[in-house]
Write a protein that holds these residues in place. Structure first.
Motif, short mmCIF file in Angstrom:
data_model
loop_
_atom_site.label_atom_id
_atom_site.label_comp_id
_atom_site.label_asym_id
_atom_site.label_seq_id
_atom_site.Cartn_x
_atom_site.Cartn_y
_atom_site.Cartn_z
N GLY A 29 32.47 46.91 50.05
CA GLY A 29 32.92 48.11 50.10
C GLY A 29 34.54 48.40 49.40
N HIS A 30 34.86 47.23 48.83
CA HIS A 30 36.19 47.30 48.39
C HIS A 30 36.33 48.05 47.08
N ASP A 31 37.41 48.55 46.43
CA ASP A 31 37.47 49.41 45.23
C ASP A 31 38.12 48.29 44.14
N VAL A 32 37.01 47.55 43.68
CA VAL A 32 37.16 46.50 42.61
C VAL A 32 37.27 46.96 41.31
N ILE A 33 38.20 46.29 40.55
CA ILE A 33 38.23 46.70 39.08
C ILE A 33 37.96 45.44 38.52
N GLY A 34 36.79 45.25 37.76
CA GLY A 34 36.50 43.98 37.08
C GLY A 34 36.82 44.23 35.69
N ASN A 301 45.64 49.83 22.03
CA ASN A 301 46.94 50.47 22.02
C ASN A 301 47.48 51.18 22.87
N GLY A 302 46.55 51.86 23.77
CA GLY A 302 47.11 52.45 24.66
C GLY A 302 47.69 51.59 26.12
N VAL A 303 47.26 50.57 26.05
CA VAL A 303 47.79 49.52 27.35
C VAL A 303 48.45 48.49 26.94
N PHE A 304 48.56 48.14 25.85
CA PHE A 304 49.20 47.04 25.27
C PHE A 304 50.83 46.81 25.79
N ASP A 305 51.46 47.93 25.80
CA ASP A 305 52.81 47.86 25.89
C ASP A 305 53.06 47.96 27.44
N LYS A 306 51.87 48.42 28.22
CA LYS A 306 52.17 48.43 29.79
C LYS A 306 51.82 47.03 30.02
N ALA A 372 36.75 46.06 27.63
CA ALA A 372 35.60 47.07 27.56
C ALA A 372 35.51 47.80 28.69
N THR A 373 36.23 48.60 29.04
CA THR A 373 35.97 49.59 30.43
C THR A 373 36.95 50.71 30.09
N SER A 374 36.78 51.73 31.00
CA SER A 374 37.49 52.91 30.84
C SER A 374 39.14 52.86 30.79
N PHE A 375 39.73 53.68 29.97
CA PHE A 375 41.27 53.75 29.91
C PHE A 375 41.96 53.82 31.15
N ASP A 376 41.14 54.92 31.94
CA ASP A 376 41.83 54.99 33.47
C ASP A 376 41.82 53.76 34.34
N LEU A 377 40.60 53.12 34.15
CA LEU A 377 40.43 51.91 34.83
C LEU A 377 41.63 50.77 34.47
N THR A 383 48.50 48.61 36.68
CA THR A 383 49.56 49.06 37.88
C THR A 383 49.35 48.23 38.75
N ARG A 384 48.07 47.82 39.40
CA ARG A 384 47.97 47.12 40.49
C ARG A 384 48.42 45.48 40.08
N ILE A 385 48.30 45.01 38.90
CA ILE A 385 48.70 43.43 38.61
C ILE A 385 50.42 43.75 38.73
N GLU A 386 50.98 44.82 38.15
CA GLU A 386 52.41 44.69 38.20
C GLU A 386 52.79 44.88 39.63
N ARG A 387 52.27 45.69 40.50
CA ARG A 387 52.62 45.82 41.64
C ARG A 387 52.63 44.35 42.34
#
Length: 394
Positions: A29-34, A301-306, A372-377, A383-387
């Motif tokens: 039941g956990h919200d896992v992002i793979g 390109n959208g996530v590299f800087d983050k 190879a997953t959605s930009f939102d995910l 965000t989670r890794i940075e936290r």
């Protein structure tokens, strides 16, 4: 029961292990992002599905030749002419049950006990295990991060011994996304020709390149290099057909014949309807491949800087495939962990983000993230890794 020695030496796949752990947490039941997946998140293009269904409806449900349907070989030969401007004969093509099985069959046909295969690090996890299963010895040369993880001709020359049988080249690379230029390939190829070392060129990510980069096959650089090379490719990544299990090898007819004989006693033939789907993949085009490539480039390109803004994280920007391979050694130190593997495990437990530790790729300071997953995910995962990094910085 006592098992064969050959399986006792195998290292479990790190990518499959992290995927299994993530799946277990999801089922709880956990919200896992793979971010461990090595496959596109798009469905197979409809025209390919239609061709496979049509083939079954037309009665094409029986055995085929062990090395693949003649029409599929023709389609693959056409692909090489169009993309690399090189010519192969049908006797120089083997179609197998995925590029992984093609590589396995190649090493079984090629290696005797004690033969050496030079493998650049970081490497795809199955290369050394397949070499060992064929009684060969993997010999590693380090692709330095300062050189975009690529090895040099000088490194290759120094690693060759009288036992060296083959050199594995993977461009674009899994896990780094790095690509070799034509000049770099030519220099590596010259060393292999000089020492009569077979080049095994894994080009499975050939269609997924970014930033205006151009893929070059080492086999297209000269007739001599073509003769020295077995090209391995397939439709799993380019056409989002991972589950269809169609890959192929192109090269020396004697080697291809030996691989065909082995395949006749192992798989009999690649799945028939999947072969018909692959014929369509290589003879028709509805723009799906380019649409998928553009989506991957936009995500990169959208996530590299983050990603590189996370404390203690650095990354070489990839030119191909769909993986980021950041160096996280400083983040691991900041967070007080002893190694990357335990850091990755803690992130999965605490933040429910599944990464693949670089130790499985011969690069213990890095992790592999698949985009190879959605930009939102992807954004949420970073965000989670940075936290996690900020919360655990001592």
């Amino acid at each position: 029961m006592r098992l064969a020695k050959r399986v006792s030496t195998l290292t479990p796949s790190s990518t499959l292990a992290i995927t299994a752990k993530a799946k277990e947490l999801k089922e709880q039941g956990h919200d896992v992002i793979g971010l461990g997946a090595g496959e596109p998140d798009f469905n197979t293009p409809q025209y390919i599905i239609d061709a496979a269904v049509r083939s079954m409806e037309e009665g094409h449900t029986k055995y085929t030749p062990s090395a693949g349907l003649p029409k599929l070989k023709e389609a693959i030969i056409g692909k090489f002419k169009n993309d690399q401007k090189i010519s192969y004969k049908p006797a120089e093509i083997l179609v197998g049950s995925g590029a992984k099985h093609v590589l396995y069959t190649l090493f079984q046909a090629l290696l005797d006990e004690g033969d050496e295969v030079i493998i650049p690090t970081p490497y795809w996890v199955s290369y050394p295990e397949q070499v060992k299963l064929a009684a060969g010895n993997p010999v590693y040369i380090e692709g330095l991060e300062s050189n975009e993880f690529k090895v040099t001709a000088e490194q290759l020359e120094q690693a060759i011994t009288e036992k060296t049988k083959a050199f594995i080249l993977n461009s674009p690379s899994n896990p780094t996304g790095s690509m070799y230029s034509a000049d770099e390939l030519r220099e590596l190829g010259d060393v292999c020709i000089k020492h009569d070392v077979l080049i095994v060129s894994d080009e499975i990510y050939e269609k997924l390149v970014y930033g205006g980069a151009t893929h070059t096959s080492i086999a297209e650089l000269s007739e001599e290099l073509k003769e020295q090379t077995i090209v391995v490719n397939g439709v799993s990544k380019s056409h989002s057909m991972t589950g269809w299990r169609i890959g192929y090898a192109a090269g020396n007819a004697e080697i291809i014949k030996a691989m065909t004989n082995l395949a006749s006693h192992s798989t009999s033939n690649p799945t028939t309807n999947a072969q018909y789907g692959t014929i369509a993949a290589y003879t028709e085009d509805d723009g799906s491949v380019e649409t998928m490539r553009q989506a991957f480039e936009e995500r990169l390109n959208g996530v590299f800087d983050k990603l590189v803004a996370i404390p203690g994280v650095s990354c070489v920007k990839p030119k191909g495939a769909f993986y980021l391979f950041p160096n996280v050694s400083e983040a691991v130190k900041l967070n007080g962990f002893s190694d990357v593997d335990s850091w990755v495990e803690a992130i999965l437990e605490e933040e429910k983000v599944a990464l693949v530790p670089g130790s499985g790729f011969g690069a213990p300071d890095n992790v592999r993230l698949s985009y190879a997953t959605s930009f939102d995910l992807l954004e949420e995962a970073l965000t989670r890794i940075e936290r996690f990094v900020r919360n655990h910085t001592k």
